[in-house]
Design a protein around this motif. Structure first.
Motif, short mmCIF file in Angstrom:
data_model
loop_
_atom_site.label_atom_id
_atom_site.label_comp_id
_atom_site.label_asym_id
_atom_site.label_seq_id
_atom_site.Cartn_x
_atom_site.Cartn_y
_atom_site.Cartn_z
N ILE A 14 9.67 70.57 53.94
CA ILE A 14 9.19 69.02 54.02
C ILE A 14 10.08 68.23 53.41
CG2 ILE A 14 7.52 67.50 52.60
CD1 ILE A 14 5.55 69.81 52.82
N VAL A 15 11.03 68.53 52.42
CA VAL A 15 11.91 67.68 51.97
C VAL A 15 13.06 67.60 53.00
CG1 VAL A 15 13.72 67.54 50.22
CG2 VAL A 15 11.70 68.21 49.50
N GLU A 16 13.58 68.72 53.76
CA GLU A 16 14.38 68.54 54.56
C GLU A 16 14.15 67.78 55.61
OE1 GLU A 16 18.43 69.35 56.25
OE2 GLU A 16 17.33 69.47 54.26
N MET A 17 12.77 68.02 56.47
CA MET A 17 12.24 66.99 57.50
C MET A 17 12.40 65.57 57.11
SD MET A 17 8.57 67.20 59.53
CE MET A 17 8.83 69.04 59.97
N VAL A 18 11.67 65.31 55.87
CA VAL A 18 11.93 63.78 55.49
C VAL A 18 13.15 63.15 55.27
CG1 VAL A 18 11.01 62.40 53.61
CG2 VAL A 18 9.50 64.25 54.41
N ARG A 19 14.12 64.21 54.81
CA ARG A 19 15.40 63.91 54.61
C ARG A 19 16.12 63.39 55.87
NH1 ARG A 19 20.38 65.40 55.18
NH2 ARG A 19 19.78 67.33 55.78
N LYS A 20 15.81 64.27 57.07
CA LYS A 20 16.50 64.00 58.32
C LYS A 20 15.98 62.95 59.13
CE LYS A 20 17.84 68.71 59.23
NZ LYS A 20 17.97 69.99 60.06
N ARG A 21 14.61 62.75 58.99
CA ARG A 21 13.89 61.59 59.68
C ARG A 21 13.53 60.22 58.88
NH1 ARG A 21 8.84 64.70 62.44
NH2 ARG A 21 8.37 62.25 62.97
N GLY A 22 13.85 60.61 57.68
CA GLY A 22 13.58 59.23 56.63
C GLY A 22 12.18 58.81 56.36
N GLU A 23 11.25 59.25 57.38
CA GLU A 23 9.82 58.89 56.88
C GLU A 23 8.83 59.84 57.96
OE1 GLU A 23 8.00 54.92 56.09
OE2 GLU A 23 7.60 55.16 57.90
N VAL A 24 7.96 60.36 57.22
CA VAL A 24 7.09 61.43 58.07
C VAL A 24 5.95 61.17 57.83
CG1 VAL A 24 6.67 63.80 58.81
CG2 VAL A 24 8.92 63.30 58.52
N SER A 25 4.64 61.08 58.43
CA SER A 25 3.34 61.01 58.18
C SER A 25 2.61 62.30 57.54
CB SER A 25 2.70 60.48 59.32
OG SER A 25 2.01 61.35 60.42
N VAL A 26 1.65 62.23 56.92
CA VAL A 26 0.95 63.35 56.41
C VAL A 26 0.18 64.10 57.64
CG1 VAL A 26 -1.34 64.37 55.32
CG2 VAL A 26 0.22 62.27 54.22
N GLU A 27 -0.11 63.51 58.85
CA GLU A 27 -0.57 64.20 59.94
C GLU A 27 0.31 65.05 60.59
OE1 GLU A 27 -2.94 62.87 64.10
OE2 GLU A 27 -2.43 61.11 62.54
N GLU A 28 1.70 64.35 60.72
CA GLU A 28 2.59 65.12 61.28
C GLU A 28 2.95 66.39 60.41
OE1 GLU A 28 5.88 62.25 63.37
OE2 GLU A 28 5.29 61.72 61.32
N LEU A 29 2.98 66.48 58.98
CA LEU A 29 3.52 67.44 58.38
C LEU A 29 2.34 68.59 58.57
CD1 LEU A 29 4.80 65.62 55.18
CD2 LEU A 29 6.11 67.06 56.80
N SER A 30 1.13 67.87 58.66
CA SER A 30 -0.10 68.92 58.86
C SER A 30 -0.10 69.74 59.91
CB SER A 30 -1.42 68.28 58.50
OG SER A 30 -2.41 68.96 58.84
N GLN A 31 0.49 69.13 60.88
CA GLN A 31 0.42 69.83 62.26
C GLN A 31 1.67 70.70 62.26
OE1 GLN A 31 0.50 66.66 65.07
NE2 GLN A 31 -1.92 66.36 65.12
N ALA A 32 2.91 70.27 61.81
CA ALA A 32 3.95 71.08 61.72
C ALA A 32 4.08 72.30 61.30
CB ALA A 32 5.42 70.17 61.43
N PHE A 33 3.07 72.36 60.01
CA PHE A 33 3.20 73.61 59.24
C PHE A 33 1.81 74.10 59.13
CE2 PHE A 33 6.38 70.68 57.20
CZ PHE A 33 7.35 71.74 56.91
N ASP A 34 0.82 73.64 60.10
CA ASP A 34 -0.34 74.11 60.28
C ASP A 34 -1.23 74.47 58.93
OD1 ASP A 34 -2.26 75.41 62.02
OD2 ASP A 34 -1.49 77.39 61.68
N VAL A 35 -1.14 73.46 58.19
CA VAL A 35 -2.14 73.53 57.05
C VAL A 35 -2.75 72.20 56.87
CG1 VAL A 35 -0.47 74.93 55.63
CG2 VAL A 35 -0.14 72.52 55.66
N SER A 36 -3.66 72.10 56.10
CA SER A 36 -4.92 70.95 56.01
C SER A 36 -4.03 69.77 55.29
CB SER A 36 -5.84 71.26 55.21
OG SER A 36 -5.48 71.42 53.95
N SER A 37 -4.45 68.68 55.61
CA SER A 37 -3.96 67.30 55.13
C SER A 37 -4.10 67.37 53.59
CB SER A 37 -4.61 66.10 55.60
OG SER A 37 -6.04 65.90 55.67
#
Length: 271
Positions: A14-37
């Protein structure tokens, strides 16, 4: 779908994804890692407390880190640290065969390797730390030599030109060295420059080198380089390692072998 083997690994990613993109939504992270919000929000709460990111309106924004603050593992209590160091030492000892000549560099984990060698025969040990010599006499029947050199006040570790020369003029099958830091180029660091010079001499003299470390400072150059991961045969470390450093290892010729109790072993590729 991204890997989700553990909460620690997910948080690192998550840290690495946010670092690369600058900003990521909870929904995007939930879908990317297949876990609940809910799980993602728990992760983000932890990461915000650790000052890796800030949360705002259902999104996570990257927070620039100060040098040395990027180890995504809470400081371990004494018992946890001792247990992990002992496990690393036990795995490291598996590399030792009978009749071998060993160099034991300074460090708590290296010291803990010695009792695990009690069933080996005809070992020859060269030690840098007087305290290790006492432990070796207690647990092992072996040839035992000290590097010699200078002893600074309030330390049992020998350093200086005499210690360095003692290492280089001996035949060493395997040396065990301990790192306090690891930077983005794969350089292994020692906090004490005088100790680092002896470790570097040992690494150059030995036929094989195994480096051990527990929660080394990542992306940190507050120390002296004594080797690069490309120069060693194995690196045994706890799993508090961030994705960029993890990805660096195969580029340096080391393959990951996961061990029990959250220990990672990177071995030199044989192909």
């Amino acid at each position: 779908m991204l890997s989700n083997k553990s909460s620690l690994r997910r948080r690192l990613q998550i840290v690495e994804m946010v670092r690369k993109r600058g900003e990521v939504s909870v929904e995007e992270l939930s879908q990317a890692f297949d876990v609940s919000s809910v799980t993602i929000r728990t992760d983000l709460t932890y990461l915000e407390q650790q000052r890796y990111l800030v949360r705002s309106f259902g999104k996570a924004r990257y927070l620039s880190q100060k040098l040395g603050d990027n180890v995504l593992v809470p400081e371990a209590d004494g018992a946890t640290r001792k247990a992990s160091e002992t496990t690393i030492a036990r795995f490291a000892a598996e590399a030792v065969d009978d009749h071998e000549s060993l160099m034991m560099g300074a460090g708590e984990i290296v010291h803990k390797i010695l009792p695990f060698l009690s069933d080996r025969s005809n070992l020859a040990l060269l030690v840098q730390d007087i305290g290790m010599a006492q432990t070796a006499q207690r647990y092992l029947h072996c040839e035992l030599l000290l590097t010699g050199g200078q002893l600074e006040e309030n330390t049992t570790v020998m350093t200086g030109p005499d210690a360095e020369a003692s290492v280089t003029r001996r035949s060493v099958d395997l040396c065990f060295l301990e790192a306090s830091g690891l930077d983005r180029d794969g350089n292994l660091l020692c906090a004490d420059p005088t100790v680092a010079r002896v470790l570097e001499a040992a690494r150059r003299a030995a036929a094989r080198t195994i480096v051990v470390a527990y929660q080394p400072q990542l992306n940190e150059r507050d120390g002296e380089v004594f080797a690069n991961v490309a120069d060693v045969d194995a690196l045994l470390i706890d799993d508090g390692i961030d994705p960029p450093t993890m990805e660096l290892m195969p580029r340096k010729g080391l393959q990951l072998h996961r061990r029990e109790s959250g220990i990672l072993e990177f071995r030199k590729s044989t192909t």
